[in-house]
Design a protein around this motif. Structure first.
Motif, PDB file in Angstrom:
ATOM      1  N   ALA A 100      54.344  43.271  34.378  1.00  0.00           N
ATOM      2  CA  ALA A 100      53.453  43.304  32.957  1.00  0.00           C
ATOM      3  C   ALA A 100      53.930  42.056  32.175  1.00  0.00           C
ATOM      4  CB  ALA A 100      53.554  44.529  32.292  1.00  0.00           C
ATOM      5  N   GLY A 101      52.979  41.627  31.489  1.00  0.00           N
ATOM      6  CA  GLY A 101      53.244  40.533  30.852  1.00  0.00           C
ATOM      7  C   GLY A 101      53.350  38.987  31.281  1.00  0.00           C
ATOM      8  N   GLN A 102      53.531  38.824  32.547  1.00  0.00           N
ATOM      9  CA  GLN A 102      53.800  37.786  33.363  1.00  0.00           C
ATOM     10  C   GLN A 102      52.310  37.147  33.467  1.00  0.00           C
ATOM     11  OE1 GLN A 102      55.502  38.705  37.161  1.00  0.00           O
ATOM     12  NE2 GLN A 102      57.271  37.731  36.528  1.00  0.00           N
ATOM     13  N   ARG A 103      52.237  35.819  33.488  1.00  0.00           N
ATOM     14  CA  ARG A 103      51.238  35.173  33.734  1.00  0.00           C
ATOM     15  C   ARG A 103      50.960  34.701  35.136  1.00  0.00           C
ATOM     16  NH1 ARG A 103      49.065  33.359  29.112  1.00  0.00           N
ATOM     17  NH2 ARG A 103      50.454  33.106  27.077  1.00  0.00           N
ATOM     18  N   VAL A 104      49.937  34.860  35.712  1.00  0.00           N
ATOM     19  CA  VAL A 104      49.551  34.856  37.100  1.00  0.00           C
ATOM     20  C   VAL A 104      48.565  33.801  37.310  1.00  0.00           C
ATOM     21  CG1 VAL A 104      48.900  35.560  39.165  1.00  0.00           C
ATOM     22  CG2 VAL A 104      50.550  36.838  37.667  1.00  0.00           C
ATOM     23  N   LEU A 105      48.401  32.799  38.068  1.00  0.00           N
ATOM     24  CA  LEU A 105      47.496  31.868  38.567  1.00  0.00           C
ATOM     25  C   LEU A 105      47.012  32.176  39.946  1.00  0.00           C
ATOM     26  CD1 LEU A 105      45.485  29.454  38.133  1.00  0.00           C
ATOM     27  CD2 LEU A 105      47.348  27.959  39.045  1.00  0.00           C
ATOM     28  N   VAL A 106      45.678  32.576  40.216  1.00  0.00           N
ATOM     29  CA  VAL A 106      45.296  32.881  41.321  1.00  0.00           C
ATOM     30  C   VAL A 106      44.148  31.751  41.850  1.00  0.00           C
ATOM     31  CG1 VAL A 106      43.941  34.533  42.739  1.00  0.00           C
ATOM     32  CG2 VAL A 106      45.268  35.161  40.997  1.00  0.00           C
ATOM     33  N   ILE A 107      44.811  31.052  42.707  1.00  0.00           N
ATOM     34  CA  ILE A 107      43.767  29.740  43.441  1.00  0.00           C
ATOM     35  C   ILE A 107      42.944  30.515  44.512  1.00  0.00           C
ATOM     36  CG2 ILE A 107      43.995  27.586  44.485  1.00  0.00           C
ATOM     37  CD1 ILE A 107      46.769  27.138  43.166  1.00  0.00           C
ATOM     38  N   GLY A 108      41.610  30.244  44.344  1.00  0.00           N
ATOM     39  CA  GLY A 108      40.670  30.875  45.145  1.00  0.00           C
ATOM     40  C   GLY A 108      40.334  32.120  44.915  1.00  0.00           C
ATOM     41  N   ALA A 109      40.213  32.367  43.436  1.00  0.00           N
ATOM     42  CA  ALA A 109      39.881  33.852  43.008  1.00  0.00           C
ATOM     43  C   ALA A 109      38.592  34.288  43.277  1.00  0.00           C
ATOM     44  CB  ALA A 109      40.070  33.698  41.381  1.00  0.00           C
ATOM     45  N   SER A 110      37.737  33.653  44.081  1.00  0.00           N
ATOM     46  CA  SER A 110      36.521  34.171  44.375  1.00  0.00           C
ATOM     47  C   SER A 110      36.380  34.654  45.664  1.00  0.00           C
ATOM     48  CB  SER A 110      35.453  33.204  43.994  1.00  0.00           C
ATOM     49  OG  SER A 110      35.417  31.963  44.919  1.00  0.00           O
ATOM     50  N   GLY A 111      37.538  34.134  46.576  1.00  0.00           N
ATOM     51  CA  GLY A 111      37.579  34.713  47.927  1.00  0.00           C
ATOM     52  C   GLY A 111      38.025  35.933  48.086  1.00  0.00           C
ATOM     53  N   GLY A 112      38.237  36.423  49.495  1.00  0.00           N
ATOM     54  CA  GLY A 112      38.482  37.789  49.736  1.00  0.00           C
ATOM     55  C   GLY A 112      39.749  38.102  49.377  1.00  0.00           C
ATOM     56  N   VAL A 113      40.912  37.482  49.664  1.00  0.00           N
ATOM     57  CA  VAL A 113      42.140  37.773  49.081  1.00  0.00           C
ATOM     58  C   VAL A 113      42.134  37.608  47.417  1.00  0.00           C
ATOM     59  CG1 VAL A 113      44.665  37.397  49.226  1.00  0.00           C
ATOM     60  CG2 VAL A 113      43.370  37.531  51.290  1.00  0.00           C
ATOM     61  N   GLY A 114      41.579  36.291  47.280  1.00  0.00           N
ATOM     62  CA  GLY A 114      41.860  36.190  45.723  1.00  0.00           C
ATOM     63  C   GLY A 114      41.151  36.984  44.745  1.00  0.00           C
ATOM     64  N   SER A 115      39.903  37.668  45.183  1.00  0.00           N
ATOM     65  CA  SER A 115      39.338  38.524  44.391  1.00  0.00           C
ATOM     66  C   SER A 115      40.256  39.740  43.885  1.00  0.00           C
ATOM     67  CB  SER A 115      38.072  38.884  44.761  1.00  0.00           C
ATOM     68  OG  SER A 115      38.068  39.520  46.080  1.00  0.00           O
TER      69      SER A 115
END
Length: 145
Positions: A100-115
């Motif tokens: 909690a509180g960390q910043r996370v960048l998800v590259i490919g956020a619209s894909g299967g794993v990313g979503s």
């Protein structure tokens, strides 16, 4: 599916034909039969999970690779959960150790794993930024070898 790149055939996936003739890993369905040692499920239970060769009418799965299907999901919705969701979960918890509180960048956020990664990271209390490709996806050319 087509055996390309050909190097994959040599690496053990089957030289002339696939070693596993029925593809697939994720599944959702109704339990038809259980083994004598099974204790968690009974015929008629709605489940989802992982089983080799699941692109078939019937698939055999180990009991520890099966979970009850949430009642609010259709079988089609449940069938896409196991591998993508587990990959996202393992990436966030085992590798990323997201808290909690960390910043996370998800590259490919619209894909299967990313979503799934976006939703899970948010559920863990992280501040999530997701990026995805804009426009039409262009496949990479297949190497000649």
């Amino acid at each position: 599916m087509s055996g390309r790149p050909y190097l994959m055939r040599v690496m053990g996936f089957g030289l002339r034909r696939p070693k596993n003739p029925v593809p697939g890993l994720d599944f959702a369905g109704t339990v038809v039969e259980v083994g004598s040692a099974a204790t968690k499920f009974s015929p008629g239970d709605e489940v989802l999970g992982i089983a080799k060769g699941s692109f078939a009418e019937y698939a055999a799965a180990r009991e520890d690779k099966v979970a009850p299907k949430p009642a609010n999901l259709t079988f089609e919705q449940a069938a896409v959960v196991p591998v993508s969701a587990m990959t996202a979960l393992q990436g966030l918890t085992d590798v990323g150790r997201v808290q909690a509180g960390q910043r996370v960048l998800v590259i490919g956020a619209s894909g299967g794993v990313g979503s799934y990664a976006v939703q899970l990271a948010e559920a863990f209390g992280a501040h999530v930024t997701g990026v995805a490709q804009h426009g039409e996806a262009r496949p990479h050319p297949v190497p000649w070898w």
